[in-house]
Motif scaffolding. Structure first.
Motif: not given
Length: 584
Positions: A78-107
């Protein structure tokens, strides 16, 4: 490897419970062999039954260990999942791409579930194989090459497929991201597609992305044949070899019970564990490697605009800018601020204006988009939602200290912030805390005492006393006298006690003492409830009606109540009684 080092304690607990399964596996074949050789074949049914009973007890012990294993796996994953969510959200805010949806909801969920499955199957194979191989050696050393040789060959063949599997998995995930981006673009432009008659073009483009993902999925599935071959070599060939070489084995010291035990090890332990490992690593392992690489890939973090300055100025902000995403309006826009050592600064403003964001920037939790945060000392941040974990009170209080503080220091800090009665009620420093059983105020007192005992000269309180009463809040803030204190004001009292107040009002900010801001800022007067924002009507007004219903209005004897804004006050001609009331 860094992940394993950070979870070392959890892994040790996982290994400890898994040893019970190894014992169960060992007794499965060994007890069967002894039951046959020393029991039933020797005419001693009681002994044979006793060995079988021992194997049955081991099954129950292994099941109990397996139950405890799941809790350890959850604590690891579970802590690993939390770190991944933070990384994906941070990257999504910085890059603002549609792929962020697939990363956050599926990957991310795929990575979490896959990692949990891999930990379970890898653990099962390692401890099952150890128990089975040790059991084979205990039965007859000659059994080891018959079983272990093909097992190693099968594992080697499987290892050779992992690289191609990872590449095919990455191609599949890339195709999935392209498909998600295409469908998102199509869904957002349906009106334009309909208006321009671009149905065929849109359908063709989406169909091409679907075909790409289909081809990637087929290519990935073809490698399932290699996995099946590896299982056949490593798990089924030893079974054939045992049967073919049985006469030779019996002539070289292997008993009938030993041969039966070896067959039990193969069919009941090694083969199922190998199948689970190959299936798990072959599909899930390659998938996890690719998903983690894609989730954590991207541009490097921008260099931190944070540097150390003289300790006489714990905080200096220069042209500070921060926004939650590239398209968002700045929450903080070109803010300049200098806080000298020992000062108490209160940050005031309406909810959502950026007060907590400012403290996060000073603390280094957030990175500015522009400008600079210059700090001259260590700092400690106490958020509104105080963090308390399941451990002793002593461990909770000393959590942020580089060296374990003495009990006297812990007790003194607790008393200073007003947590002394709480410590006595909980049972002292050795009491084990249950965070769910503590009130929000209790957790805040523990967090305040933790900050007080830390050596950090700069203390940041982000509404860290909002669940305390005003008297307790004042005592907690006074406890930090001598340090530099920046506090998000939850009540007016924090602003009154502060040396200066930073008033945040969206596009601009004002700095001054509490009295100065009251005198010059109508917004601050409204925010603190210190008086009407508009001056009363002139005393020459025959009705003396003030536009704001507050106590102490000019000419009001308690009988006049303003029921709306100035423009909505009843005109004179609509007042029924035009005479003065009691001479006023």
């Amino acid at each position: 490897m860094s992940l394993l080092r950070r979870r070392k304690r959890v892994l040790l607990r996982l290994a400890g419970w898994s040893l019970l399964e190894s014992a169960q596996t060992f007794l499965l074949g060994f007890a069967l062999a002894r039951a046959l050789d020393d029991g039933f074949l020797a005419g001693r049914a009681a002994m044979g039954t006793g060995w079988l009973a021992a194997a049955a007890v081991a099954v129950f012990a292994g099941a109990w260990g397996t139950r405890r294993v799941y809790g350890a796996v959850a604590a690891f994953v579970e802590p690993v999942r939390d770190e991944l969510v933070r990384a994906v959200v941070t990257r999504g805010l910085r890059e603002a791409g549609d792929a962020a949806l697939s990363r956050l909801t599926q990957q991310v969920e795929l990575a979490r579930d896959t990692l949990a499955g891999l930990v379970l199957v890898a653990r099962t194979f390692v401890f099952t194989a150890a128990g089975a191989l040790f059991g084979l050696f205990a039965l007859a050393p000659v059994l080891l090459p018959v079983v272990g040789g093909p097992l190693l060959v099968g594992l080697a063949l499987f290892a050779l497929t992992l690289g191609p599997l990872a590449r095919r998995q990455e191609e599949f995930l890339a195709a999935d991201e392209r498909l998600a981006a295409e469908l998102g673009l199509t869904a957002s432009g349906l009106r334009d597609i309909e208006a321009s008659g671009a149905h065929e073009r849109a359908a063709k483009s989406a169909g091409e992305r679907i075909d790409d993902e289909y081809r990637a999925a087929r290519s990935l599935a073809h490698w399932g044949v290699a996995r099946t071959f590896a299982v056949g070599i490593g798990g089924r060939l030893p079974l054939v070899l045992l049967l073919v070489t049985a006469p030779w084995l019996l002539r070289h010291g292997v008993t009938a019970g030993g041969l039966a035990g070896a067959l039990a090890y193969l069919t009941q332990s090694l083969l199922p564990a190998l199948q689970a490992l190959v299936q798990g690593l072959g599909t899930s392992g390659a998938r996890l490697t690719v998903v983690l690489r894609r989730l954590t890939a991207g541009e490097e973090e921008p260099p931190a605009r944070v540097r150390y300055e003289s300790e006489s100025w714990p905080v200096r902000l220069r042209e500070l800018v921060f926004a939650y995403g590239p398209g968002a309006a700045p929450v903080i826009d070109r803010l300049d601020l200098a806080v000298p050592a020992g000062e108490r600064l209160a940050v005031a403003g309406p909810s959502g204006i950026g007060k907590s964001t400012l403290l996060g920037l000073i603390a280094g939790v957030l990175r500015p988009d522009a400008g600079e945060v210059a700090t001259g000392c260590d700092r400690v941040l106490v958020p509104q939602e105080a963090y308390v974990f399941t451990a002793t009170l002593r461990e909770n209080l000393g959590y942020v200290c580089p060296q374990s503080p003495s009990d006297q220091a812990l007790l003194a800090s607790a008393e200073a912030v007003g947590a002394g009665p709480l410590l006595a009620r909980l049972g002292g420093l050795d009491a084990v805390l249950d965070p769910a059983a503590l009130s929000a105020a209790d957790r805040q007192l523990i967090a305040l005492a933790r900050a007080h005992v830390s050596p950090a000269p700069l203390v940041l309180l982000d509404e860290a006393t909002c669940h305390l009463d005003p008297a307790a809040e004042a005592r907690a803030e006074r406890a930090f006298t001598g340090r530099t204190l920046v506090v998000v004001a939850h009540r007016t009292g924090s602003a009154r006690r502060a040396d200066r107040v930073l008033l945040m009002d969206g596009a601009r900010a004002e700095l001054g003492t509490h009295e100065e801001l009251l005198a010059r800022s109508a917004f601050y007067r409204d925010l603190t409830g210190a008086g009407p924002s508009h001056p009363p009507l002139p005393l020459g007004n025959p009705y003396r009606v003030d536009p704001v219903a507050r106590a102490g209005l000019a000419g009001d004897g308690g009988h006049v109540v303003a029921h709306g804004a100035v423009g909505k006050v009843e005109p004179v001609r609509d007042v029924g009684d035009r005479s003065s009331f009691r001479g006023e």
